[in-house]
Design an enzyme around this catalytic site. Structure first.
Site, PDB file in Angstrom:
ATOM      1  N   LYS A  68     -44.091 -23.965 -12.768  1.00  0.00           N
ATOM      2  CA  LYS A  68     -45.038 -23.045 -12.145  1.00  0.00           C
ATOM      3  C   LYS A  68     -45.104 -23.383 -10.660  1.00  0.00           C
ATOM      4  CE  LYS A  68     -47.715 -20.453 -13.799  1.00  0.00           C
ATOM      5  NZ  LYS A  68     -48.873 -20.647 -14.677  1.00  0.00           N
ATOM      6  N   HIS A  69     -44.909 -22.390  -9.828  1.00  0.00           N
ATOM      7  CA  HIS A  69     -45.030 -22.551  -8.388  1.00  0.00           C
ATOM      8  C   HIS A  69     -44.167 -23.696  -7.858  1.00  0.00           C
ATOM      9  CE1 HIS A  69     -48.183 -19.632  -8.798  1.00  0.00           C
ATOM     10  NE2 HIS A  69     -48.875 -20.437  -9.581  1.00  0.00           N
TER      11      HIS A  69
ATOM     12  N   PHE B 215     -43.723 -45.011  -1.606  1.00  0.00           N
ATOM     13  CA  PHE B 215     -44.500 -46.251  -1.778  1.00  0.00           C
ATOM     14  C   PHE B 215     -46.001 -45.989  -1.726  1.00  0.00           C
ATOM     15  CE2 PHE B 215     -43.469 -46.537   2.922  1.00  0.00           C
ATOM     16  CZ  PHE B 215     -44.751 -46.283   3.395  1.00  0.00           C
TER      17      PHE B 215
ATOM     18  N   ARG C 178     -38.242  -5.983  -4.875  1.00  0.00           N
ATOM     19  CA  ARG C 178     -39.371  -5.062  -4.690  1.00  0.00           C
ATOM     20  C   ARG C 178     -40.281  -5.532  -3.561  1.00  0.00           C
ATOM     21  NH1 ARG C 178     -42.567  -4.533  -9.918  1.00  0.00           N
ATOM     22  NH2 ARG C 178     -41.897  -6.694 -10.201  1.00  0.00           N
TER      23      ARG C 178
ATOM     24  N   ILE D 201      -4.474 -11.396   9.925  1.00  0.00           N
ATOM     25  CA  ILE D 201      -4.503 -11.258  11.379  1.00  0.00           C
ATOM     26  C   ILE D 201      -4.517  -9.779  11.776  1.00  0.00           C
ATOM     27  CG2 ILE D 201      -3.344 -11.786  13.558  1.00  0.00           C
ATOM     28  CD1 ILE D 201      -4.486 -14.217  12.077  1.00  0.00           C
TER      29      ILE D 201
ATOM     30  N   THR E 266       0.840  -1.203   0.000  1.00  0.00           N
ATOM     31  CA  THR E 266       0.000   0.000   0.000  1.00  0.00           C
ATOM     32  C   THR E 266       0.873   1.251   0.000  1.00  0.00           C
ATOM     33  OG1 THR E 266      -1.699  -1.207   1.227  1.00  0.00           O
ATOM     34  CG2 THR E 266      -1.855   1.194   1.209  1.00  0.00           C
TER      35      THR E 266
ATOM     36  N   ASN F 238     -47.254 -35.189  -1.877  1.00  0.00           N
ATOM     37  CA  ASN F 238     -47.166 -36.472  -2.556  1.00  0.00           C
ATOM     38  C   ASN F 238     -47.090 -36.257  -4.065  1.00  0.00           C
ATOM     39  OD1 ASN F 238     -47.296 -38.266  -0.310  1.00  0.00           O
ATOM     40  ND2 ASN F 238     -49.486 -37.824  -0.116  1.00  0.00           N
TER      41      ASN F 238
ATOM     42  N   VAL G  32       3.800  -9.771  10.930  1.00  0.00           N
ATOM     43  CA  VAL G  32       3.687  -8.805  12.025  1.00  0.00           C
ATOM     44  C   VAL G  32       4.065  -7.431  11.487  1.00  0.00           C
ATOM     45  CG1 VAL G  32       4.493  -8.124  14.313  1.00  0.00           C
ATOM     46  CG2 VAL G  32       4.209 -10.550  13.758  1.00  0.00           C
TER      47      VAL G  32
ATOM     48  N   ARG H 268     -52.051 -39.827  -1.415  1.00  0.00           N
ATOM     49  CA  ARG H 268     -51.419 -40.211  -2.677  1.00  0.00           C
ATOM     50  C   ARG H 268     -52.441 -40.463  -3.787  1.00  0.00           C
ATOM     51  NH1 ARG H 268     -46.520 -40.691  -3.897  1.00  0.00           N
ATOM     52  NH2 ARG H 268     -46.052 -40.284  -1.711  1.00  0.00           N
TER      53      ARG H 268
ATOM     54  N   HIS I 226     -40.437 -31.848   0.114  1.00  0.00           N
ATOM     55  CA  HIS I 226     -41.394 -31.046   0.878  1.00  0.00           C
ATOM     56  C   HIS I 226     -41.143 -29.568   0.699  1.00  0.00           C
ATOM     57  CE1 HIS I 226     -42.177 -34.922   2.782  1.00  0.00           C
ATOM     58  NE2 HIS I 226     -43.297 -34.385   3.207  1.00  0.00           N
TER      59      HIS I 226
ATOM     60  N   ASP J   5     -55.101 -48.963  -3.651  1.00  0.00           N
ATOM     61  CA  ASP J   5     -56.079 -48.178  -4.404  1.00  0.00           C
ATOM     62  C   ASP J   5     -55.429 -47.366  -5.525  1.00  0.00           C
ATOM     63  OD1 ASP J   5     -54.771 -46.554  -2.577  1.00  0.00           O
ATOM     64  OD2 ASP J   5     -56.544 -45.373  -2.039  1.00  0.00           O
TER      65      ASP J   5
END
Length: 507
Positions: free
Chosen positions: A266-267, A456, A206, A124, A34, A409, A62, A429, A507, A461
């Site tokens: 989207k989303h 799973f 914004r 330092i 400097t 899900n 130092v 699900r 999630h 169903d």
């Protein structure tokens, strides 16, 4: 005479700032490189060793760590005993400390940097001097950022105490971030006992998710190239909070694929993903997957945007388009819409290497490895009497790559490198199955479609509903205590089912 100590790694604006201090009656004190810069500019400067009466030593380790420096910084100007002590030891008060720190973060980003090289870039004396000045900000100016030089000179003229306090806070934020980066380098344990992340404000927004919420976008100091934080916005209005979240999700998805691929989001959920021989063919598939939901969507491509693809995208209202590059004529077409955001982002060379994800919760945060698992044909176990065909396996693996990015899900119906229906975020699900198939069955190429589930089936169903709606093959992780029921249902309807053993909750 007032005294200022300058010792900077970043020489930006240094000589102009130093000249401004001289013009205001300051004596300049400096160190090493400097000092040489200031002298080369013809500015009068005193070496630190002349102040301390002690030479720089230990290869420059130092320099400023001396009572004649730190007492000059820390002395309370309104405390007679402090000022008497300075006078007794012939120590001149230091009124301005201008220091920026060794470039540790930049050093460790260099390829093949050694530990020894990194250690030498741990500053330092700089943090010590800055912290001392910040502690005594009632009297001392602590300057750590070249961007503040002009404001500091004006503040000196006005004796702006509020600005001094603001700069002091900036010093502690800077040194805290600096130490955090060093700690992370020295101990790269992903889940340390104390986790101190470092982020730098990239953009004030914004508003947040809604117009009544304030927000800002922060980035890590050296963001990975396959991230929005390292992308370059080429056109369009500034990004919003929701744009950033959706774009991040889209990048994670498109980075999964090696063939030309287009992702529409989207989303935070994909509304259409297409894979093709060309990027235009991939766009056609992504658009046809859900031509309604893609309106106002976020688009990510893993190939440069060509003119034919740009013309098709230009016909729609899209919020944001990301790609590794835009052909000149393609950019010209897309830029005709002044608000569409065009962002150039390079994709990752190692997309399947886990990185760490962090999300906030009230009072804390959660941190985990990203879900980098990608299943191959070798990972599949056929659990039904009917064997999947090679074409079905290919479609199942494509659907599996998509389903891991859909909010749980999650159910994805797909065929031939194209999503046909997506069921996301349902509380049960079967609800996701119904949503995905309601959408998919409207497609003209639905016949022969396959289905992927992120977790799973808790009962049979879902399989029965899929079978009654013409699904011919299913991929799922397995692991339910009622797996046998789902497998039996698949056998009853002649469906091929494969399991992976890997769950993909999101999630």
């Amino acid at each position: 005479m007032k005294r200022a100590l300058l010792s900077v790694s970043d020489k930006t604006g240094l000589t102009e700032f130093a000249a401004g201090l001289l013009a205001r009656g300051f004596e300049l004190v400096s160190t090493g490189g400097t000092k040489k810069v200031l002298e080369a500019a013809g500015l009068a400067v005193t070496g630190v060793d002349e102040v301390t009466g002690f030479p720089e030593m230990l290869d420059g380790r130092v320099k400023t760590l001396h009572p004649r420096i730190h007492a000059g910084i820390l002395a309370k100007r309104d405390e007679p005993a402090h000022m008497a002590a300075l006078a007794a030891h012939e120590i001149t008060p230091i009124d301005v400390i201008c220091v920026n720190l060794y470039p540790f973060a930049e050093t460790i980003q260099k390829p093949d940097v050694t530990r020894a090289e990194a250690i030498e870039q741990i500053d330092i004396g700089g943090p010590s001097a800055l912290r001392a000045a910040a502690k005594n900000s009632d009297s001392v100016w602590a300057v750590v950022d070249p961007a503040d030089y002009e404001a500091v000179l004006a503040g000196l003229d006005a004796d702006d105490a509020a600005l001094r306090r603001q700069l002091a806070a900036k010093v502690f934020a800077t040194t805290a971030a600096y130490d955090a980066q060093i700690a992370a380098y020295l101990d790269p344990e992903p889940f340390p006992e104390t986790f101190t992340p470092t982020y730098v404000k990239k953009q004030s927004l914004r508003y947040g998710e809604n117009s009544h919420q304030n927000a800002a976008f922060y980035a890590v100091p050296n963001p990975p190239k396959a991230s929005l934080a390292s992308g370059t916005q080429l056109h369009g209005k500034e990004l919003s909070y929701n744009n950033i979240k959706d774009a991040d999700a889209a990048l994670a998805m498109v980075n999964e694929f090696t063939a030309p691929t287009v992702v529409a989001v989207k989303h935070m959920n994909p509304c259409g993903i297409g894979e093709g021989e060309t990027i235009e063919a991939a766009w056609d598939k992504a658009y046809e997957a859900d031509p309604m939901s893609i309106f106002g969507g976020i688009i990510a491509l893993n190939r440069p945007v060509d003119l034919a693809t740009a013309e098709k995208m230009h016909a729609l209202f899209l919020e944001l388009i990301m790609a590794p590059a835009f052909d000149e004529d393609a950019f010209a077409v897309l830029a005709k819409k002044k608000n569409v955001r065009l962002i150039q982002i390079q994709l990752s060379d190692t997309p399947n290497v886990p990185h760490l994800e962090t999300v906030s919760v009230l009072g804390g945060l959660l941190r985990q490895e990203s879900d980098a698992a990608i299943e191959s044909a070798a990972d599949l176990t056929v659990v039904t009497k009917v064997q999947p065909t090679p074409d079905q396996i290919k479609s199942l693996l494509f659907a599996q790559q998509v389903v891991k990015h859909v909010k749980s899900n999650a159910i994805v119906v797909a065929k031939d490198g194209q999503t046909l229906g997506i069921g996301a975020g349902q509380m049960n699900r079967i609800g996701s199955v119904e949503l995905a198939l309601t959408e998919a069955q409207q497609k003209k190429n639905f016949a022969g479609a396959v289905m992927a589930s992120d977790a799973f089936f808790p009962m049979d169903d879902c399989v029965e509903y899929a079978a009654k709606h013409d699904i011919k093959a299913i991929i799922q992780p397995g692991g339910s205590i009622k797996d046998a029921d789902s497998i039996a249902m698949a056998d009853q309807y002649g469906i091929a089912m494969v399991t992976t053993g890997v769950r993909h909750f999101r999630h």
